[in-house]
Design an enzyme around this catalytic site. Structure first.
Site, mmCIF file in Angstrom:
data_model
loop_
_atom_site.group_PDB
_atom_site.id
_atom_site.type_symbol
_atom_site.label_atom_id
_atom_site.label_comp_id
_atom_site.label_asym_id
_atom_site.label_seq_id
_atom_site.Cartn_x
_atom_site.Cartn_y
_atom_site.Cartn_z
ATOM 1 N N ASN A 8 0.866 -1.182 0.000
ATOM 2 C CA ASN A 8 0.000 0.000 0.000
ATOM 3 C C ASN A 8 0.904 1.235 0.000
ATOM 4 O O ASN A 8 1.442 1.618 1.031
ATOM 5 C CB ASN A 8 -0.886 -0.039 1.261
ATOM 6 C CG ASN A 8 -1.791 1.174 1.379
ATOM 7 O OD1 ASN A 8 -1.911 1.958 0.439
ATOM 8 N ND2 ASN A 8 -2.420 1.337 2.532
ATOM 9 N N LYS A 10 0.117 4.230 -0.342
ATOM 10 C CA LYS A 10 -0.538 5.438 0.187
ATOM 11 C C LYS A 10 -0.298 6.621 -0.771
ATOM 12 O O LYS A 10 -0.327 6.411 -1.971
ATOM 13 C CB LYS A 10 -0.083 5.702 1.618
ATOM 14 C CG LYS A 10 -0.296 4.458 2.502
ATOM 15 C CD LYS A 10 -0.189 4.721 3.957
ATOM 16 C CE LYS A 10 -0.435 3.423 4.719
ATOM 17 N NZ LYS A 10 -0.414 3.596 6.162
ATOM 18 N N HIS A 94 -9.868 1.282 4.526
ATOM 19 C CA HIS A 94 -8.621 1.531 5.257
ATOM 20 C C HIS A 94 -8.895 2.554 6.361
ATOM 21 O O HIS A 94 -9.670 3.492 6.177
ATOM 22 C CB HIS A 94 -7.540 2.041 4.302
ATOM 23 C CG HIS A 94 -6.194 2.053 4.930
ATOM 24 N ND1 HIS A 94 -5.792 3.049 5.801
ATOM 25 C CD2 HIS A 94 -5.166 1.165 4.862
ATOM 26 C CE1 HIS A 94 -4.564 2.773 6.222
ATOM 27 N NE2 HIS A 94 -4.163 1.638 5.677
ATOM 28 N N GLU A 96 -7.292 4.989 7.396
ATOM 29 C CA GLU A 96 -7.021 6.390 7.057
ATOM 30 C C GLU A 96 -8.186 7.002 6.282
ATOM 31 O O GLU A 96 -8.401 8.209 6.319
ATOM 32 C CB GLU A 96 -5.692 6.485 6.282
ATOM 33 C CG GLU A 96 -4.515 6.264 7.224
ATOM 34 C CD GLU A 96 -3.249 5.761 6.565
ATOM 35 O OE1 GLU A 96 -3.145 5.791 5.329
ATOM 36 O OE2 GLU A 96 -2.349 5.316 7.307
ATOM 37 N N GLU A 164 -6.154 -4.751 10.539
ATOM 38 C CA GLU A 164 -5.139 -3.715 10.772
ATOM 39 C C GLU A 164 -5.514 -2.913 12.014
ATOM 40 O O GLU A 164 -6.295 -1.956 11.927
ATOM 41 C CB GLU A 164 -5.093 -2.750 9.585
ATOM 42 C CG GLU A 164 -4.681 -3.378 8.276
ATOM 43 C CD GLU A 164 -3.991 -2.347 7.393
ATOM 44 O OE1 GLU A 164 -2.809 -2.533 7.113
ATOM 45 O OE2 GLU A 164 -4.617 -1.361 7.013
ATOM 46 N N GLY A 170 1.417 2.766 10.939
ATOM 47 C CA GLY A 170 2.095 4.022 10.609
ATOM 48 C C GLY A 170 3.192 4.426 11.571
ATOM 49 O O GLY A 170 3.416 3.797 12.612
ATOM 50 N N SER A 212 2.580 -1.716 10.663
ATOM 51 C CA SER A 212 4.021 -1.729 10.967
ATOM 52 C C SER A 212 4.692 -3.063 10.647
ATOM 53 O O SER A 212 5.579 -3.508 11.382
ATOM 54 C CB SER A 212 4.276 -1.363 12.434
ATOM 55 O OG SER A 212 3.828 -0.052 12.689
ATOM 56 N N GLY A 233 2.638 -1.028 4.510
ATOM 57 C CA GLY A 233 2.640 0.394 4.158
ATOM 58 C C GLY A 233 4.062 0.874 3.913
ATOM 59 O O GLY A 233 4.642 0.661 2.849
HETATM 60 P P1 PGA Z 1 2.337 0.672 7.878
HETATM 61 O O1 PGA Z 1 0.944 0.881 7.127
HETATM 62 O O2 PGA Z 1 2.926 -0.609 7.380
HETATM 63 O O3 PGA Z 1 3.160 1.867 7.479
HETATM 64 O O4 PGA Z 1 2.031 0.643 9.342
HETATM 65 C C1 PGA Z 1 0.050 -0.182 6.973
HETATM 66 C C2 PGA Z 1 -1.244 0.335 6.415
HETATM 67 O O5 PGA Z 1 -1.738 1.356 6.897
HETATM 68 O O6 PGA Z 1 -1.818 -0.227 5.487
#
Ligand code: PGA
Length: 251
Positions: A8, A10, A94, A96, A164, A170, A212, A233
């Site tokens: 992803n 983003k 997601h 976000e 998640e 993040g 993460s 991510g």
């Molecule tokens: P991250 O993001 O691996 O940076 O924690 C995962 C995600 O939000 O899909």
């Protein structure tokens, strides 16, 4: 069964040139990956890179879709558009996007549209906090029930669920999740699916872990009948780390 690793990206990278460089580097670094399906989800403007994907292991996905199918919806993107650009998977729900106001009803509408366009939704679920009373379980249960409303038994084969936990996502995450925390949720999600669709569908449900994920923890989540794959991510923007994640989960 082969594992699934979703990249992803983003809102990264910032230019077409960088997107192509990143795609090439990810394809090169992962060319020897065995038993792994790699789904790369770039931002909408870079979906055209599907034409540049040379590796058979790499499949194109998108990070979102509009809730309507066509017409007067300025700035929105439909499932048919994504499909015509070569996307096969689409992330919905997601955290976000939920933070930006998407609720389970909107996510459900998006998911049903994707299924109609023969695209596979990757449905993200997860709680903001863990409470001692275990309310987070029913919170995720509700997300799943409401987001899957109206999905038929046969359509379930096209859906992937990504657990998640928001607290683990993040750079601002509180801490990493543990394998035990993931496994508890995996069992709970399977029970919810089993209650609605029966044990057989629950058994074959693909459940990913995201939050993460890095080369050090990837194997822990996936090994010994853990997650069916990972949603990555930050480390999907770093080809060396991304390929280390894939190497860490191979059987
Ligand atoms: P991250 O993001 O691996 O940076 O924690 C995962 C995600 O939000 O899909």
């Amino acid at each position: 069964m082969s594992k699934i690793v979703v990249a992803n990206w983003k809102m990264n990278p910032q230019s077409q040139k960088e997107a192509e460089v990143l795609l090439n580097a990810l394809s090169k670094e992962t060319k020897n990956a065995k038993n792994t399906k790699i789904i790369i989800c770039p931002p909408f403007p870079f979906l055209y890179i599907s034409k540049k994907i040379k590796s058979k292991k790499v499949i194109l996905g998108a990070q979102n879709v509009g809730k309507d199918t066509e017409g007067s919806h300025t700035g929105e993107v439909s499932s048919s558009m994504l499909s015509s650009l070569g996307a096969r998977y689409v992330i919905v729900g997601h955290s976000e996007r939920r933070t930006d106001g998407e609720d389970n009803k909107i996510i459900n509408q998006k998911l049903l549209n994707l299924l109609k366009s023969k695209l596979s939704p990757i449905l993200c679920v997860g709680e903001r906090n863990r409470d001692k009373e275990g309310e987070y379980l029913s919170f995720v249960g509700e997300q799943i029930k409401e987001c899957l409303s109206g999905v038929s038994k046969s359509q379930m084969a096209n859906i992937i669920i990504a657990y998640e936990p928001i607290w683990a996502i993040g750079s601002g995450s509180i801490r990493e999740a543990t394998r035990e925390e993931f496994m508890e949720m995996k069992i709970y999600i399977k029970k919810i699916i089993s209650d609605i669709y029966g044990a057989k569908i629950a058994h074959s449900m693909i459940i990913l872990y995201g939050g993460s994920v890095n080369p050090l923890n990837a194997g822990t989540f996936v090994s010994d009948d853990g997650a069916d794959g990972l949603l990555v991510g930050r480390d999907s923007l770093n080809p060396k780390k991304f390929s280390a994640i894939i190497n860490a989960i191979k059987d």
